[in-house]
Design a protein around this motif. Structure first.
Motif, PDB file in Angstrom:
ATOM      1  N   PHE A  10       0.330  -1.251   0.015  1.00 48.06           N
ATOM      2  CA  PHE A  10       0.311   0.016   0.034  1.00 48.06           C
ATOM      3  C   PHE A  10       0.730   1.451  -0.025  1.00 48.06           C
ATOM      4  O   PHE A  10       1.653   1.374   0.198  1.00 48.06           O
ATOM      5  CB  PHE A  10      -1.069  -0.049   0.924  1.00 48.06           C
ATOM      6  N   HIS A  17      -5.304   5.116  -2.697  1.00 47.38           N
ATOM      7  CA  HIS A  17      -4.718   4.622  -1.547  1.00 47.38           C
ATOM      8  C   HIS A  17      -4.933   5.262  -0.561  1.00 47.38           C
ATOM      9  O   HIS A  17      -5.519   4.149   0.752  1.00 47.38           O
ATOM     10  CB  HIS A  17      -3.532   3.958  -1.682  1.00 47.38           C
ATOM     11  N   THR A  73      -7.420   0.640  -5.603  1.00 46.56           N
ATOM     12  CA  THR A  73      -6.312   0.197  -4.622  1.00 46.56           C
ATOM     13  C   THR A  73      -5.451  -1.826  -4.934  1.00 46.56           C
ATOM     14  O   THR A  73      -4.987  -1.953  -4.777  1.00 46.56           O
ATOM     15  CB  THR A  73      -6.381   0.900  -3.544  1.00 46.56           C
TER      16      THR A  73
END
Length: 163
Positions: A10, A17, A73
């Motif tokens: 991430f 994100h 994401t």
């Protein structure tokens, strides 16, 4: 020889994100969905200050935005609906609390109802969770959980008002 799955990468510097992870709340080591749900509280407070139609526009915007940021994401990390992706909980809890008084009793009842439906995933939520994919799929089961929670909570508020 054991196989270890690589940790997803991430990048909180990416706005997609950052939002998908509920401003980082989804990175909680335990119960990230619960922490993600709590991240909705400032939005719920703000939506309680505006007319219901504007609050509904916010909820719909959060849903559409979530379809994009959660999908992007998930694509970036190569994993559909990773537990740290919690914007769906933020939007779902906002829907749960639409037109509900901003009082601790209702916030708690809404929180418990939403977490129940989000975790247990009764029909049709489970069907949506299994059959719908991408960003829309990540979001739609939580919005269904939010809607069912809202129906019950709204009925409770109305019952309280007339008793």
């Amino acid at each position: 020889m054991t196989s270890t799955k690589a940790k997803p990468q991430f990048e909180l510097k990416k706005w997609t994100h950052f939002l998908a992870l509920g401003f980082g709340s989804g990175l909680a080591p335990k119960a990230p969905g619960t922490f993600g749900t709590l991240a909705a509280l400032p939005f719920i407070y703000l939506q309680s200050l505006v007319m219901p139609q504007f609050a509904l526009i916010w909820v719909l915007f959060a849903f559409v935005l979530g379809c994009y940021v959660c999908g992007q994401t998930a694509k970036d990390i190569g994993e559909h609906d990773h537990g740290a992706i919690v914007w769906d909980e933020v939007a779902g809890y906002c829907l749960t609390m639409w037109c509900i008084p901003f009082e601790w009793q209702y916030l708690l009842a809404g929180f418990l109802l939403f977490r129940f439906f989000d975790i247990v995933k009764p029909w049709p939520i489970r069907l949506l969770d299994k059959k719908v994919h991408g960003g829309f799929g990540i979001m739609i089961d939580d919005m269904a959980a939010g809607f069912l929670s809202w129906l019950i909570l709204f009925a409770l508020v109305q019952w309280q008002a007339f008793s």
